[in-house]
Motif scaffolding. Sequence first.
Motif, mmCIF file in Angstrom:
data_model
loop_
_atom_site.group_PDB
_atom_site.id
_atom_site.type_symbol
_atom_site.label_atom_id
_atom_site.label_comp_id
_atom_site.label_asym_id
_atom_site.label_seq_id
_atom_site.Cartn_x
_atom_site.Cartn_y
_atom_site.Cartn_z
ATOM 1 N N ILE A 1 40.824 40.569 26.919
ATOM 2 C CA ILE A 1 41.145 39.435 27.793
ATOM 3 C C ILE A 1 40.802 39.828 29.217
ATOM 4 N N ASN A 2 40.076 38.956 29.903
ATOM 5 C CA ASN A 2 39.652 39.190 31.275
ATOM 6 C C ASN A 2 40.119 38.022 32.130
ATOM 7 N N LEU A 3 40.815 38.337 33.230
ATOM 8 C CA LEU A 3 41.260 37.306 34.172
ATOM 9 C C LEU A 3 40.262 37.236 35.312
ATOM 10 N N ASN A 4 39.753 36.062 35.597
ATOM 11 C CA ASN A 4 38.837 35.862 36.719
ATOM 12 C C ASN A 4 39.631 35.234 37.852
ATOM 13 N N ILE A 5 39.524 35.836 39.030
ATOM 14 C CA ILE A 5 40.325 35.436 40.183
ATOM 15 C C ILE A 5 39.401 34.885 41.269
ATOM 16 N N LEU A 6 39.818 33.794 41.882
ATOM 17 C CA LEU A 6 39.119 33.239 43.039
ATOM 18 C C LEU A 6 40.165 32.643 43.965
ATOM 19 N N SER A 7 40.033 32.919 45.257
ATOM 20 C CA SER A 7 40.987 32.417 46.250
ATOM 21 C C SER A 7 42.429 32.716 45.848
ATOM 22 N N ASN A 8 42.624 33.949 45.362
ATOM 23 C CA ASN A 8 43.954 34.452 45.025
ATOM 24 C C ASN A 8 44.602 33.767 43.827
ATOM 25 N N LYS A 9 43.831 33.085 42.984
ATOM 26 C CA LYS A 9 44.385 32.410 41.809
ATOM 27 C C LYS A 9 43.572 32.743 40.568
ATOM 28 N N VAL A 10 44.254 32.756 39.437
ATOM 29 C CA VAL A 10 43.550 32.870 38.169
ATOM 30 C C VAL A 10 42.827 31.544 37.948
ATOM 31 N N ILE A 11 41.497 31.601 37.884
ATOM 32 C CA ILE A 11 40.729 30.378 37.672
ATOM 33 C C ILE A 11 40.131 30.294 36.270
ATOM 34 N N LYS A 12 40.042 31.477 35.603
ATOM 35 C CA LYS A 12 39.435 31.488 34.277
ATOM 36 C C LYS A 12 39.968 32.694 33.513
#
Length: 153
Positions: free
Chosen positions: A66-77
């Motif tokens: 499982i990989n968490l993708n972060i953008l602008s300090n939020k989990v986006i994907k």
Amino acid sequence: MILDKSTGDLIIDENHIIKAGMSIEEIKNSNIKDLLTEDGKRNLEAERHPYLLLKRIVVDGADVDINLNILSNKVIKITFNVDDASRKCHFNQDYVEFGELVEKNKALMRKMLDVKYIDEDVDFQGGYAVLDSEIRSPSVRIRINYLYENEAK
């Protein structure tokens, strides 16, 4: 492991829940931090966190990365790779094995989303899930994408 379609939260087990829109600070202050790989922990502490990889978990006898993708300090994907499908696909052009890996990913996705069939996208509150399978690349993975409206500051 199940995705709560009314909230978008990923429930790994009763003690580990990745909330939709979870921030870096929330991850740091939750027990999700304990599931991160050593590289994931270093990236989290060094504030280099576009991707945070969790330790491999076993779901119904299948290894799941499982990989968490972060953008602008939020989990986006959140992306899922069942039985190391990405590596196997890239290094093995066996189309029978590719089909088997697609079926394993579909089985996890059906169970996780509590659906009988996988069409294109499976919508839930705040996002959608999709099975990416491309034989030309080749690759197989499940993606949960969160959609955020622009927030006024």
